[in-house]
Design an enzyme around this catalytic site. Structure first.
Site, PDB file in Angstrom:
ATOM      1  CD  GLU B  29      -2.330  -1.396   2.917  1.00  0.00           C
ATOM      2  OE1 GLU B  29      -1.947  -0.458   3.627  1.00  0.00           O
ATOM      3  OE2 GLU B  29      -2.911  -2.493   2.422  1.00  0.00           O
ATOM      4  CD  GLU B  70      -4.200  -5.051   5.115  1.00  0.00           C
ATOM      5  OE1 GLU B  70      -5.081  -5.394   4.856  1.00  0.00           O
ATOM      6  OE2 GLU B  70      -3.660  -3.365   5.542  1.00  0.00           O
ATOM      7  CG  PHE B  93       1.061  -0.150  11.162  1.00  0.00           C
ATOM      8  CD1 PHE B  93       1.665   0.457  11.898  1.00  0.00           C
ATOM      9  CD2 PHE B  93       0.246   0.532  10.362  1.00  0.00           C
ATOM     10  CE1 PHE B  93       1.901   1.761  11.708  1.00  0.00           C
ATOM     11  CE2 PHE B  93       0.601   1.663  10.406  1.00  0.00           C
ATOM     12  CZ  PHE B  93       1.202   2.915  11.006  1.00  0.00           C
ATOM     13  CG  ASP B  95      -0.770  -3.540  14.693  1.00  0.00           C
ATOM     14  OD1 ASP B  95      -0.369  -3.506  16.079  1.00  0.00           O
ATOM     15  OD2 ASP B  95       0.323  -3.210  14.854  1.00  0.00           O
ATOM     16  CG  PHE B  96      -2.535  -3.608   9.463  1.00  0.00           C
ATOM     17  CD1 PHE B  96      -3.519  -3.700  10.419  1.00  0.00           C
ATOM     18  CD2 PHE B  96      -2.391  -3.234   8.597  1.00  0.00           C
ATOM     19  CE1 PHE B  96      -3.027  -1.882  10.983  1.00  0.00           C
ATOM     20  CE2 PHE B  96      -2.290  -1.578   8.985  1.00  0.00           C
ATOM     21  CZ  PHE B  96      -3.093  -1.105   9.492  1.00  0.00           C
ATOM     22  CG  HIS B 139      -2.518   1.647  14.029  1.00  0.00           C
ATOM     23  ND1 HIS B 139      -3.753   1.962  14.308  1.00  0.00           N
ATOM     24  CD2 HIS B 139      -2.867   1.298  12.217  1.00  0.00           C
ATOM     25  CE1 HIS B 139      -4.431   1.312  13.531  1.00  0.00           C
ATOM     26  NE2 HIS B 139      -3.858   1.741  11.714  1.00  0.00           N
TER      27      HIS B 139
END
Lengths: 377, 337
Positions: B29, B70, B93, B95-96, B139
């Site tokens: 991204e 993602e 991140f 976290d994703f 995040h």
């Protein structure tokens, strides 16, 4: 009676040195010291060495305490005649410290930096140091050994450069030079140095070579005699004596600092000189793309087994005078019987030095080399 | 040698490998940035500017801006890797990872095994870990232990710019999927980094401090805190050895055990929560393999078992600090059975 006040400063041993730790003073305040006396042990992150007195006279003040960490150029002490009064000395120190702090804040530590030159198909990196205000004697080219680089001359290049232009180069496959080595044998390395001389338009030079670089220097004097004014070898290869294969295989095989230590300790008579930073630098060099292949090729073509150059029979043909220096405790290349060398070779042994004699006996080696080169200028 | 930031080191590694091997592509991204706008192409280069300049040299075929999906990024990258490309895909991140975990752990990680070694998956996933940016619970996590749990994935956690460049080049040349975890607070830290390409092998720990009294094993940003503590305690006569494993999978177990066999004391510093973590993993390893050498119980300095707080005051308390590490070292030093 002189009213001159001479500062003793933290030296710069090599490009990377930014600060030094004061280890031990060998003299006390008030002692009369002579130029060349060993006065204080200083350690950089790379290596420890002893500083020689820059001048003779009474050591009026010691400014730097043992254990202090000081930047290059910082004041260690002052030498001045008894006729200079204490107030003048204190004022000199205060002034020096103020100026030094100000300059350090403004300039940082910008010194000479390495340059590169295209020499035939190779790009070679080198460090030039030259006298500031005059040409000096015949220039000197310093050639490191296997696995080394231009920084191996950290204790030698600056002192030699007080008298002549000096060029410490990186051989192909080493330091900042091209890592792809098409001709890894002695003639290939020698031709690379000749191409270096051509590229920098150096008509005639003194060659100072360590270990494998010594063999390169001797071979160059045979191949291109008119380019060579004098040759100095330091624990040089080429004299027909054996190279310790353990050194080469340990060095080539080492992937971690710990493994490299086994190789590096063979380089010095005093293995305590091997520092963590020195090992780290060696490992980091070996990780660069192309280095392992280059070193392996060079080791096979110029150092191992039958390919080890034996120039003994031809040494007598070299027209240039030769100075051969050896650390007697060399564990990498066997020291030859100096009494049996041809007459054109002047030999000197340092009893307490190993393979890196130019580092371990730096001050003495520098004097002997400079005296020898001055005779040939 | 030039001082370079962690960000520059990672960028240089990408440039080197994209020049060296045309099969290397970058996707994610905003990795190109500025695309589709009226301004200059390559306005930014990813959310933290790491991929800046790549689109200009390598073009949109090799620097691919993706939709915010993602699952598509990781699926496409894993597929491309099996078909001969060497993608470096960005999971912005870490976290994703929840929305693309199947593509990573049940697909990419399994191909080599399931196809009897006949398929390779040379995929690198670059991702950001760590707290301290006031970026809140979604995040700020440090999730490398989740990847480390999965056989078939290699996991890299560089703590400095020099290691980041050498480990990323190694990751790109590796034929297995590699999760490359960049700590957000390290991007502006500097180290001596050669201009040339070089590789650091996986599974080789670095000893950033050497000492005989206590071993600290620390990861990523925590290595810097451990070094600070080691330097401080050296003045009190406590010699701390700091081991930075550099990769959690493979893990240099030998170096950790060897160090603890010498010091007899172990403190593990891990920015991740404590359960099923590297801290627990290494404590177990040492308890099994070097129990006889231990002079004190093993200490772990980790986050608490809670989400990362948004409150700055709480976040500062949440992340392991130099003070907590120092206290743990003193505790193992003072332990009396």
């Amino acid at each position: 009676m002189s009213s001159e006040i001479i500062p003793i400063k933290v030296p710069k041993w090599g490009l990377a040195m930014e600060e030094g730790t004061i280890i031990t003073w060998h003299v006390a305040e008030g002692d009369h010291i002579a130029k060349g006396d060993e006065i204080v042990d200083i350690e950089s992150s790379k290596i420890a060495n002893v500083l020689e007195a820059p001048a003779s006279g009474p050591l009026r003040r010691i400014v730097a305490a043992e254990g202090e960490v000081l930047p290059v150029g910082a004041l260690l002490g002052v030498v001045a005649d008894e006729s200079v009064d204490d107030d003048t000395i204190d004022a000199f120190i205060a002034d020096y410290q103020e100026r030094f702090a100000k300059e350090a804040a403004e300039a940082g530590s910008a010194g000479p930096s390495p340059e590169t030159v295209d020499a035939g198909s190779l790009t070679l990196e080198y460090l030039k140091l030259a006298p500031a205000d005059f040409e000096g004697g015949v220039p000197a080219v310093l050639i490191h050994g296997f696995g080394g680089d231009k920084n191996n001359w950290l204790f030698n290049q600056a002192p030699l450069a007080e008298h002549r232009a000096t060029y410490a180069l990186d051989l192909p496959g080493h330091g900042g030079s091209t890592k792809k080595v098409d001709r890894p044998d002695l003639d290939g390395l020698t031709d690379a140095v000749i191409a270096f001389l051509d590229a920098l338009e150096l008509e005639q030079v003194n060659l100072i070579g360590h270990s494998m670089g010594g063999a390169v220097a001797l071979n160059l004097a045979l191949k291109a005699p008119d380019r060579v004014n004098a040759v100095v070898t330091v624990n040089g290869a080429g004299y027909g004596t054996a190279v310790n294969p353990d050194y080469i295989t340990n060095f080539l095989g080492a992937k971690k600092r710990r493994d490299m230590k086994a190789a590096a300790e063979l380089l010095f008579a005093d293995s305590a000189l091997v520092t963590r930073d020195m090992l780290e630098d060696m490992i980091r060099f070996k990780r660069l793309d192309g280095v392992e292949e280059a070193l392996k090729a060079i080791a096979e073509a110029t150092l191992l087994g039958e390919n080890l150059p034996d120039l003994r029979a031809r040494l007598g043909d070299i027209k240039a005078p030769i100075l051969g220096l050896w650390g007697a405790k060399d564990q990498v290349i066997t020291v030859p019987d100096t009494a049996a060398l041809p007459e054109n070779i002047k030999a000197h042994l340092f009893d307490d030095a190993g393979h890196m004699a130019h580092m371990e006996a730096a001050n003495e080696a520098n004097e002997i080399i400079e005296a020898f080169l001055e005779e040939q200028d | 040698m030039a001082k370079k930031t962690y960000r520059q080191a990672i960028s240089e590694a990408l440039f080197h490998e994209m020049r060296r091997d045309e099969r290397v592509i970058v996707m994610g991204e905003d990795v190109a940035g500025g695309q589709g706008g009226t301004g200059q192409i390559d306005a930014y280069g990813g959310v933290l500017g790491v991929t800046k300049g790549l689109i200009g040299e390598f073009g949109p075929e090799r620097v691919i801006d993706t939709p915010i999906t993602e699952s598509a990024i990781m699926g496409a990258a894993a597929g491309a890797a099996t078909q001969g490309l060497r993608p470096v895909a960005e999971l912005m991140f870490v976290d994703f990872l929840g929305v693309c975990f199947d593509q990573i752990y049940n697909q990419a990680a399994k191909f080599r095994y399931m196809f009897g070694g006949k398929a390779v998956t040379p995929l690198v996933i670059r991702t950001m870990i760590g707290g301290g940016l006031r970026a809140a619970a979604q995040h700020s996590q440090t999730l490398y232990s989740i990847f480390t749990h999965i056989p078939g994935l290699k996991v890299v956690v560089p703590s400095n710019a020099y290691d980041a460049k050498g480990l990323l080049i190694q990751a790109i040349r590796d034929d297995d999927p590699v999760i490359f975890c960049e700590h957000k607070l390290l991007y502006d830290t500097e180290a001596d980094v050669p201009d040339e390409a070089y590789t650091i092998p996986f599974g080789e720990a670095e000893f950033t401090r050497e000492g005989d009294d206590v071993t600290i094993v620390a990861f990523s940003r925590m290595v810097h805190l451990a070094n600070q503590v080691a330097d401080k305690l050296a003045k009190d006569g406590i010699e701390v050895e700091v081991v930075d494993p550099r990769t959690t999978s493979p893990l240099d177990e030998d170096s950790i055990i060897e160090s603890v066999e010498n010091t007899g004391r172990l403190v593990i510093v891990d920015e991740a929560p404590p359960r099923c973590s590297m801290a627990g993993d290494i404590a177990g390893l040492v308890a099994r393999e070097a129990f006889g050498a231990l002079k004190a119980p093993i200490e772990a300095v980790t986050c608490p078992h809670t989400p990362v707080p948004f409150s700055p005051a709480l976040e500062d308390l949440y992340i392991p600090s130099a003070e907590k590490i120092e206290a743990a070292v003193r505790k193992v030093m003072e332990y009396k059975p």
